[in-house]
Write a protein that holds these residues in place. Structure first.
Motif, PDB file in Angstrom:
ATOM      1  N   ALA A   1      28.586  38.427  60.850  1.00 52.20           N
ATOM      2  CA  ALA A   1      27.552  38.441  61.888  1.00 52.20           C
ATOM      3  C   ALA A   1      27.612  39.701  62.743  1.00 52.20           C
ATOM      4  O   ALA A   1      26.622  40.072  63.385  1.00 52.20           O
TER       5      ALA A   1
ATOM      6  N   ARG B   1      23.948  21.851  62.703  1.00 50.97           N
ATOM      7  CA  ARG B   1      24.016  23.272  62.386  1.00 50.97           C
ATOM      8  C   ARG B   1      24.892  23.498  61.164  1.00 50.97           C
ATOM      9  O   ARG B   1      25.957  22.881  61.033  1.00 50.97           O
TER      10      ARG B   1
ATOM     11  N   THR C   1      26.565  32.086  70.989  1.00 48.59           N
ATOM     12  CA  THR C   1      26.673  31.014  71.980  1.00 48.59           C
ATOM     13  C   THR C   1      27.888  31.249  72.869  1.00 48.59           C
ATOM     14  O   THR C   1      27.825  31.089  74.093  1.00 48.59           O
TER      15      THR C   1
ATOM     16  N   TRP D   1      24.374  33.561  58.513  1.00 47.83           N
ATOM     17  CA  TRP D   1      23.177  32.745  58.687  1.00 47.83           C
ATOM     18  C   TRP D   1      23.515  31.413  59.338  1.00 47.83           C
ATOM     19  O   TRP D   1      24.602  30.871  59.135  1.00 47.83           O
ATOM     20  N   ARG D   2      22.567  30.906  60.098  1.00 48.03           N
ATOM     21  CA  ARG D   2      22.647  29.538  60.606  1.00 48.03           C
ATOM     22  C   ARG D   2      21.342  28.836  60.260  1.00 48.03           C
ATOM     23  O   ARG D   2      20.282  29.228  60.756  1.00 48.03           O
TER      24      ARG D   2
ATOM     25  N   TYR E   1      26.434  26.944  59.058  1.00 46.58           N
ATOM     26  CA  TYR E   1      26.608  28.391  59.047  1.00 46.58           C
ATOM     27  C   TYR E   1      27.149  28.816  57.688  1.00 46.58           C
ATOM     28  O   TYR E   1      27.963  28.115  57.082  1.00 46.58           O
TER      29      TYR E   1
ATOM     30  N   ASP F   1      27.172  33.257  66.414  1.00 48.35           N
ATOM     31  CA  ASP F   1      25.741  33.167  66.759  1.00 48.35           C
ATOM     32  C   ASP F   1      25.446  33.498  68.216  1.00 48.35           C
ATOM     33  O   ASP F   1      24.314  33.351  68.671  1.00 48.35           O
TER      34      ASP F   1
ATOM     35  N   ASN G   1      18.536  31.127  59.266  1.00 57.16           N
ATOM     36  CA  ASN G   1      18.154  32.203  60.182  1.00 57.16           C
ATOM     37  C   ASN G   1      19.340  33.141  60.398  1.00 57.16           C
ATOM     38  O   ASN G   1      20.474  32.686  60.586  1.00 57.16           O
TER      39      ASN G   1
ATOM     40  N   ILE H   1      22.068  35.485  62.139  1.00 61.02           N
ATOM     41  CA  ILE H   1      22.720  35.377  63.448  1.00 61.02           C
ATOM     42  C   ILE H   1      23.461  36.664  63.783  1.00 61.02           C
ATOM     43  O   ILE H   1      23.772  37.471  62.900  1.00 61.02           O
TER      44      ILE H   1
ATOM     45  N   SER I   1      26.799  37.951  70.712  1.00 65.26           N
ATOM     46  CA  SER I   1      26.121  38.279  71.960  1.00 65.26           C
ATOM     47  C   SER I   1      26.273  39.768  72.286  1.00 65.26           C
ATOM     48  O   SER I   1      27.118  40.468  71.726  1.00 65.26           O
TER      49      SER I   1
END
Length: 276
Positions: free
Chosen positions: A224, A121, A200, A132-133, A123, A198, A136, A138, A141
């Protein structure tokens, strides 16, 4: 100096790629003691030299600072590098480590790039460009209940300030244990902040704030959409005492727990809470 963030971000990504390639192809040959339960490796030093030389060639007017070699910080802007964030994880074969590079204005990070080679990964982020990651976009949550949250806490401290820092960390664990979904200690601030960015992880709490550890991850998490604050809720910058990154729906609850755990310690900032 006028800074074109898009151009600087491309340079930063190319620089970090040099470190990623080293981490994927070169094994640690030497472990170097730095202090109380702290170490570097020959790979830390090799990556730092290579990246700082690349930055000197491509951005000669911007100062550079590396965790292992230090640097000059005379200009308003500076690159800040941690060549291997999570060195102990790397040495022990735990695949949670990475290269962390930020461009800052001396107070706040302007952009950040983090590569986590073992997770495949990368970032990157900057204002106006987004977070972005691997190409894509991000976002953090949407969790808003502590009972559903996975929360990372930074390592226990070493050195002279360890007793106070560790007492606060234990108080945090005690406060979170009965209410949080899960609590983790992953051993790398770059990993923690990237994973909050992102979605996680739902929150990250670090009782400290060294630019080489935090600046890139703060830039990415903030871009983000995560809230990134000091203990009192004021916006995080280089003067902050702690580094708190949360999914927006958890900020109030996390700060409430922190207020209790840090009361009477140097981590309890007396600045007024401000918007995130």
């Amino acid at each position: 100096m006028t800074i074109d963030l898009a151009v600087m971000l491309d340079i930063a990504r190319d620089a970090v790629h040099l470190g990623t390639r080293r981490l994927k192809t070169q094994a640690v040959r030497q472990v170097i003691a730095k202090g109380d339960r702290d170490m570097a490796t020959d790979l830390d030093h090799t990556i730092e030299r290579e990246i700082l030389a690349f930055l000197a060639e491509h951005t000669p007017g911007i100062d550079r600072f590396g965790e292992e070699s230090g640097g000059n910080l005379a200009t308003p802007h500076r690159w800040v590098l941690d060549p291997v964030d999570g060195t102990l994880n790397l040495v022990h074969g735990l695949p949670l480590y990475g290269v962390s590079l930020a461009l800052t204005d001396g107070i706040r990070p302007l952009l950040g790039v983090i590569s986590l080679p073992s997770l495949e990964r990368t970032y990157w982020a900057a204002p106006g460009i987004g977070a972005w990651r691997d190409g894509n976009p991000i976002a953090p949550s949407t969790v808003n209940r502590l009972s559903e949250a996975m929360i990372a806490i930074g390592d226990y401290g070493t050195g002279d300030d360890a007793p106070e820092r560790n007492a606060v960390a234990i108080a945090l664990h005690t406060a979170l244990a009965p209410v949080a979904g899960k609590v983790r200690m992953l051993g790398s601030a770059a990993v923690d902040l990237a994973l909050v960015a992102d979605g996680t992880l739902d929150a990250s709490i670090t009782l400290g704030n060294r630019d080489w550890d935090m600046a890139a991850g703060v830039a990415i998490a903030r871009a983000a959409g995560a809230a990134v604050t000091d203990t009192d809720g004021s916006p995080h910058d280089s003067r902050s005492l702690t580094t708190i990154a949360t999914a927006p729906g958890l900020t109030e609850a996390i700060l409430h727990i922190l207020a209790t755990a840090t009361t009477g310690t140097r981590y309890a900032s007396d600045r007024r809470a401000a918007s995130c």
